[in-house]
Design an enzyme around this catalytic site. Sequence first.
Site, mmCIF file in Angstrom:
data_model
loop_
_atom_site.group_PDB
_atom_site.id
_atom_site.type_symbol
_atom_site.label_atom_id
_atom_site.label_comp_id
_atom_site.label_asym_id
_atom_site.label_seq_id
_atom_site.Cartn_x
_atom_site.Cartn_y
_atom_site.Cartn_z
ATOM 1 N N LYS A 30 24.860 -8.560 1.204
ATOM 2 C CA LYS A 30 24.695 -9.866 0.537
ATOM 3 C C LYS A 30 24.681 -11.017 1.542
ATOM 4 O O LYS A 30 23.880 -11.942 1.419
ATOM 5 C CB LYS A 30 25.808 -10.064 -0.496
ATOM 6 C CG LYS A 30 25.534 -11.195 -1.455
ATOM 7 C CD LYS A 30 26.362 -11.076 -2.696
ATOM 8 C CE LYS A 30 26.031 -12.172 -3.682
ATOM 9 N NZ LYS A 30 26.785 -12.044 -4.919
ATOM 10 N N ARG A 88 21.217 -10.819 3.129
ATOM 11 C CA ARG A 88 20.153 -11.225 2.199
ATOM 12 C C ARG A 88 20.154 -12.734 1.993
ATOM 13 O O ARG A 88 19.106 -13.369 1.898
ATOM 14 C CB ARG A 88 20.368 -10.491 0.864
ATOM 15 C CG ARG A 88 19.360 -10.790 -0.212
ATOM 16 C CD ARG A 88 19.366 -9.735 -1.320
ATOM 17 N NE ARG A 88 20.679 -9.283 -1.714
ATOM 18 C CZ ARG A 88 21.428 -9.863 -2.655
ATOM 19 N NH1 ARG A 88 20.998 -10.924 -3.287
ATOM 20 N NH2 ARG A 88 22.616 -9.372 -2.979
ATOM 21 N N ARG A 140 36.315 -7.199 -14.950
ATOM 22 C CA ARG A 140 35.479 -7.220 -16.151
ATOM 23 C C ARG A 140 36.342 -6.930 -17.375
ATOM 24 O O ARG A 140 37.077 -5.939 -17.403
ATOM 25 C CB ARG A 140 34.370 -6.168 -16.040
ATOM 26 C CG ARG A 140 33.427 -6.193 -17.231
ATOM 27 C CD ARG A 140 32.293 -5.220 -17.059
ATOM 28 N NE ARG A 140 31.448 -5.579 -15.939
ATOM 29 C CZ ARG A 140 30.661 -4.699 -15.295
ATOM 30 N NH1 ARG A 140 30.648 -3.440 -15.643
ATOM 31 N NH2 ARG A 140 29.915 -5.104 -14.289
ATOM 32 N N HIS A 146 30.191 -15.203 -17.466
ATOM 33 C CA HIS A 146 30.657 -15.068 -16.080
ATOM 34 C C HIS A 146 31.467 -16.304 -15.682
ATOM 35 O O HIS A 146 30.986 -17.420 -15.827
ATOM 36 C CB HIS A 146 29.476 -14.974 -15.113
ATOM 37 C CG HIS A 146 28.688 -13.712 -15.230
ATOM 38 N ND1 HIS A 146 27.730 -13.319 -14.321
ATOM 39 C CD2 HIS A 146 28.719 -12.716 -16.152
ATOM 40 C CE1 HIS A 146 27.217 -12.170 -14.673
ATOM 41 N NE2 HIS A 146 27.785 -11.779 -15.791
ATOM 42 N N GLU A 174 35.609 -13.126 -9.490
ATOM 43 C CA GLU A 174 34.550 -13.198 -10.507
ATOM 44 C C GLU A 174 35.036 -12.463 -11.750
ATOM 45 O O GLU A 174 35.416 -11.292 -11.676
ATOM 46 C CB GLU A 174 33.253 -12.560 -10.016
ATOM 47 C CG GLU A 174 32.149 -12.700 -11.064
ATOM 48 C CD GLU A 174 30.893 -11.882 -10.761
ATOM 49 O OE1 GLU A 174 29.832 -12.476 -10.595
ATOM 50 O OE2 GLU A 174 30.991 -10.638 -10.701
ATOM 51 N N ALA A 205 24.347 -3.182 -20.654
ATOM 52 C CA ALA A 205 24.249 -3.522 -19.219
ATOM 53 C C ALA A 205 24.361 -2.268 -18.349
ATOM 54 O O ALA A 205 23.670 -2.145 -17.339
ATOM 55 C CB ALA A 205 25.342 -4.526 -18.844
HETATM 56 P P1 0O2 Z 1 27.860 -5.656 -9.030
HETATM 57 O O1 0O2 Z 1 28.023 -4.387 -8.309
HETATM 58 O O2 0O2 Z 1 27.958 -5.481 -10.517
HETATM 59 O O3 0O2 Z 1 28.726 -6.759 -8.529
HETATM 60 P P2 0O2 Z 1 25.650 -13.784 -7.277
HETATM 61 O O4 0O2 Z 1 24.888 -12.547 -6.877
HETATM 62 O O5 0O2 Z 1 26.840 -13.467 -8.168
HETATM 63 O O6 0O2 Z 1 26.070 -14.660 -6.154
HETATM 64 P P3 0O2 Z 1 23.854 -14.449 -9.311
HETATM 65 O O7 0O2 Z 1 22.687 -13.565 -9.076
HETATM 66 O O8 0O2 Z 1 23.573 -15.801 -9.899
HETATM 67 O O9 0O2 Z 1 24.642 -14.681 -7.983
HETATM 68 O O10 0O2 Z 1 24.928 -13.709 -10.146
HETATM 69 P P4 0O2 Z 1 25.015 -13.520 -11.685
HETATM 70 O O11 0O2 Z 1 23.764 -13.804 -12.406
HETATM 71 O O12 0O2 Z 1 26.238 -14.294 -12.119
HETATM 72 O O13 0O2 Z 1 25.256 -11.946 -11.769
HETATM 73 C C1 0O2 Z 1 26.155 -11.267 -10.973
HETATM 74 C C2 0O2 Z 1 26.576 -9.952 -11.598
HETATM 75 O O14 0O2 Z 1 26.336 -9.934 -13.006
HETATM 76 C C3 0O2 Z 1 25.799 -8.748 -11.072
HETATM 77 O O15 0O2 Z 1 26.450 -8.284 -9.936
HETATM 78 C C4 0O2 Z 1 25.931 -7.755 -12.235
HETATM 79 O O16 0O2 Z 1 27.227 -7.161 -12.258
HETATM 80 C C5 0O2 Z 1 25.827 -8.665 -13.418
HETATM 81 N N1 0O2 Z 1 24.429 -8.874 -13.840
HETATM 82 C C6 0O2 Z 1 23.705 -10.012 -13.731
HETATM 83 N N2 0O2 Z 1 22.483 -9.858 -14.243
HETATM 84 C C7 0O2 Z 1 22.411 -8.590 -14.706
HETATM 85 C C8 0O2 Z 1 21.374 -7.843 -15.347
HETATM 86 O O17 0O2 Z 1 20.269 -8.310 -15.614
HETATM 87 N N3 0O2 Z 1 21.673 -6.545 -15.684
HETATM 88 C C9 0O2 Z 1 22.894 -5.979 -15.421
HETATM 89 N N4 0O2 Z 1 23.079 -4.706 -15.787
HETATM 90 N N5 0O2 Z 1 23.875 -6.662 -14.792
HETATM 91 C C10 0O2 Z 1 23.643 -7.950 -14.442
HETATM 92 P P5 0O2 Z 1 25.685 -7.470 -8.812
HETATM 93 O O18 0O2 Z 1 25.922 -8.177 -7.531
HETATM 94 O O19 0O2 Z 1 24.279 -7.213 -9.215
HETATM 95 O O20 0O2 Z 1 26.383 -6.096 -8.729
#
Ligand code: 0O2
Length: 232
Positions: A86, A89, A110, A153, A172, A184
């Site tokens: 991350k 990226r 969660r 979130h 988070e 999800a």
């Molecule tokens: P992991 O392993 O679950 O942590 P951020 O990446 O948080 O800085 P962003 O992209 O704005 O910024 O974050 P957002 O939208 O708050 O989403 C972060 C997390 O929400 C993701 O973590 C997922 O856990 C979940 N999430 C968000 N969008 C989706 C989706 O479309 N489908 C699913 N299944 N989960 C989602 P990570 O980092 O992807 O992975």
Amino acid sequence: MNTNDIPVPQGGTEVTLVSALTAGDVARMRDGMEKFRRLMSYYKCAIMEVETKFRVLDEQFSSRHERNPIDTIKTRLKSPESILEKLTRRGYEKTLASVERNLADVAGVRVICSFKDDVYMLADSLLKQDDVKLVTAKDYIKNPKPNGYRSLHLIVETPIFLQDEKRMMKVEVQLRTIAMEFWANLEHKLRYKKNLPEELAAATAKRLYSCAEASARLDEEMGQIRTVIEGV
Ligand code: 0O2
């Protein structure tokens, strides 16, 4: 010598790498690893603090209302690989200070509820606590993502109390219903399925979106049934 400058052995053996390292390099690497481990343990403590807050709220609610608003709590600490990926990226510096400054999801909690109303009730109760500071909130329940993803979130900051120090840590928090969690999890599995032909991928995305809508209707209906039953 910076640890990044350590020469990669060319067709070599571990001996080549080890002999290229000085005792100072090894000490610096060990120190870096120790500091990383310590930071991760602070995040673990923050996870424990936030999880306990939700367990207390669940306990209090259940003793007052004879039902538990929380079905399950899941926690996760981001892996070193995901942290590095991350930072890379997003183009952030790869230092521990940068992890704390730029990444808000190293510690994740969660909370999965049966009912949508409980998601908001728990979020409000958490945010009312005087040692919890809201950093950001994204309501993907009121404003679902285009693919149908729903969840609330919160990025919160909360203190951990160490032997001789109080440290503010970011966590988070994702709050969602059982139906949102079910969707999800499946969507996540399917999203990471590589090599789907383009047409099939598009058709699948459409079907998943319909499932998200159906599951939102299910949440709505179950919530209304509960209100009716509890009102009797
Ligand atoms: P992991 O392993 O679950 O942590 P951020 O990446 O948080 O800085 P962003 O992209 O704005 O910024 O974050 P957002 O939208 O708050 O989403 C972060 C997390 O929400 C993701 O973590 C997922 O856990 C979940 N999430 C968000 N969008 C989706 C989706 O479309 N489908 C699913 N299944 N989960 C989602 P990570 O980092 O992807 O992975």
